[in-house]
Design an enzyme around this catalytic site. Structure first.
Site, PDB file in Angstrom:
ATOM      1  N   ASP A  35      39.623  42.585  51.627  1.00 13.51           N
ATOM      2  CA  ASP A  35      38.506  41.686  51.401  1.00 13.51           C
ATOM      3  C   ASP A  35      37.487  42.285  50.313  1.00 13.51           C
ATOM      4  OD1 ASP A  35      37.477  38.667  52.522  1.00 13.51           O
ATOM      5  OD2 ASP A  35      36.061  39.847  51.900  1.00 13.51           O
ATOM      6  N   ASP A  58      38.448  43.831  45.157  1.00 13.91           N
ATOM      7  CA  ASP A  58      38.650  42.794  44.298  1.00 13.91           C
ATOM      8  C   ASP A  58      39.946  42.106  44.246  1.00 13.91           C
ATOM      9  OD1 ASP A  58      37.788  40.687  42.858  1.00 13.91           O
ATOM     10  OD2 ASP A  58      36.565  41.889  41.442  1.00 13.91           O
ATOM     11  N   VAL A  59      40.546  41.182  44.755  1.00 14.67           N
ATOM     12  CA  VAL A  59      41.376  40.365  43.726  1.00 14.67           C
ATOM     13  C   VAL A  59      41.447  39.757  42.845  1.00 14.67           C
ATOM     14  CG1 VAL A  59      42.486  39.858  46.517  1.00 14.67           C
ATOM     15  CG2 VAL A  59      41.681  38.238  45.378  1.00 14.67           C
ATOM     16  N   TYR A 151      40.347  24.542  41.337  1.00 12.63           N
ATOM     17  CA  TYR A 151      40.968  25.351  42.332  1.00 12.63           C
ATOM     18  C   TYR A 151      41.688  23.941  42.096  1.00 12.63           C
ATOM     19  CZ  TYR A 151      40.695  25.402  47.525  1.00 12.63           C
ATOM     20  OH  TYR A 151      41.444  25.709  48.785  1.00 12.63           O
ATOM     21  N   LYS A 155      45.943  26.281  43.501  1.00 13.93           N
ATOM     22  CA  LYS A 155      46.342  25.699  44.318  1.00 13.93           C
ATOM     23  C   LYS A 155      47.799  24.724  43.768  1.00 13.93           C
ATOM     24  CE  LYS A 155      43.502  27.490  47.104  1.00 13.93           C
ATOM     25  NZ  LYS A 155      44.400  29.202  47.454  1.00 13.93           N
TER      26      LYS A 155
END
Length: 243
Positions: A35, A58-59, A151, A155
């Site tokens: 995270d 940090d993804v 968003y 998804k």
């Protein structure tokens, strides 16, 4: 019998990621929580037999992902389960979405997920076993109830990624599935929806409540469990009947 698997969970400091980490720790797994949070409290229930290893990752940063996955493997030799829960979302009307905001959401939600999977897969394929659970959303089935078009698009992309990889991983022994939560009592919803909007969501949900993170975590664990050994490329809805 305790669960001896090594699990990596992104977005582990809150919401679904945190609840999933707690559930695996209760089973005895070694859980590496990724995270951005500087300080991740141990989510293990009291007396849980698992081992908690927090990482600040940090993804949205490819180098950070590569280094973090290498650190997990150096520490524990393998990754048995990867859960990609990290995500961002913003309630911006389409006409107000900047290119920077669009790119940030896609970079973290989709590209970050892709990179995490890419780094975890070689060891899984070499061993002929492993599970990936991708967290999408009801937004990937219809549209977001609280966030913007970026968003929703992200998804939908995660469902497509799951289904593509399910075919590409055929014969490797590695399974991948997607969990699509409905509105959940987590920061990505509660920070972006008013009390009236939350009540409207509850009123439209057949079970008359939004999900708790633990409701979703239980399905994530099922998707990675031997009980789901013939579940591959599936999208598992956890939405209280809301469509």
């Amino acid at each position: 019998m305790t669960d001896q698997r090594v699990v990596v969970i992104t977005g582990s400091a809150s919401g679904i990621g945190q609840a999933t980490a707690a559930s695996w720790l209760a089973r005895g797994a070694t859980v590496h929580g990724w995270d951005l949070s500087e300080h991740q409290p141990d989510p293990a229930p009291s007396g849980a037999p698992g081992r908690w290893v927090p990482h600040r990752v940090d993804v949205g940063d490819e180098t950070a992902i590569v280094e973090a996955m290498a650190a997990v493997i150096a520490s524990d030799g393998r990754v048995d389960v990867l859960v990609t829960s990290a995500a961002v979302g913003f309630p911006e009307p389409f006409a107000e979405i900047s290119a920077d905001s669009w790119n940030r959401v896609l970079r973290i939600n989709v590209t970050g997920t892709m990179l995490c999977i890419r780094e975890a897969l070689p060891g899984m394929v070499e061993r002929g076993s492993g599970c990936v659970v991708v967290i999408s959303s009801i937004a990937g089935r219809t549209k977001s109830v609280a966030n913007g078009a970026h968003y929703t698009v992200s998804k939908y992309g995660l469902i497509g990624l799951t289904r593509h990889l399910a075919a590409e991983l055929a014969g490797t022994g590695v399974r991948i599935n997607c969990v699509a939560p409905g509105p959940t009592n987590s920061p990505i919803l509660t920070a972006n929806a008013t009390d009236d909007e939350l009540q409207s969501i509850i009123d439209r949900t057949p079970l008359r409540r939004i999900a708790e993170p633990e409701d979703v975590a239980s399905v994530v664990l099922f998707a990675a469990d031997d009980r789901a050994r013939h579940v591959h490329g599936a999208v598992l809805d956890v939405n209280g009947g809301l469509y």
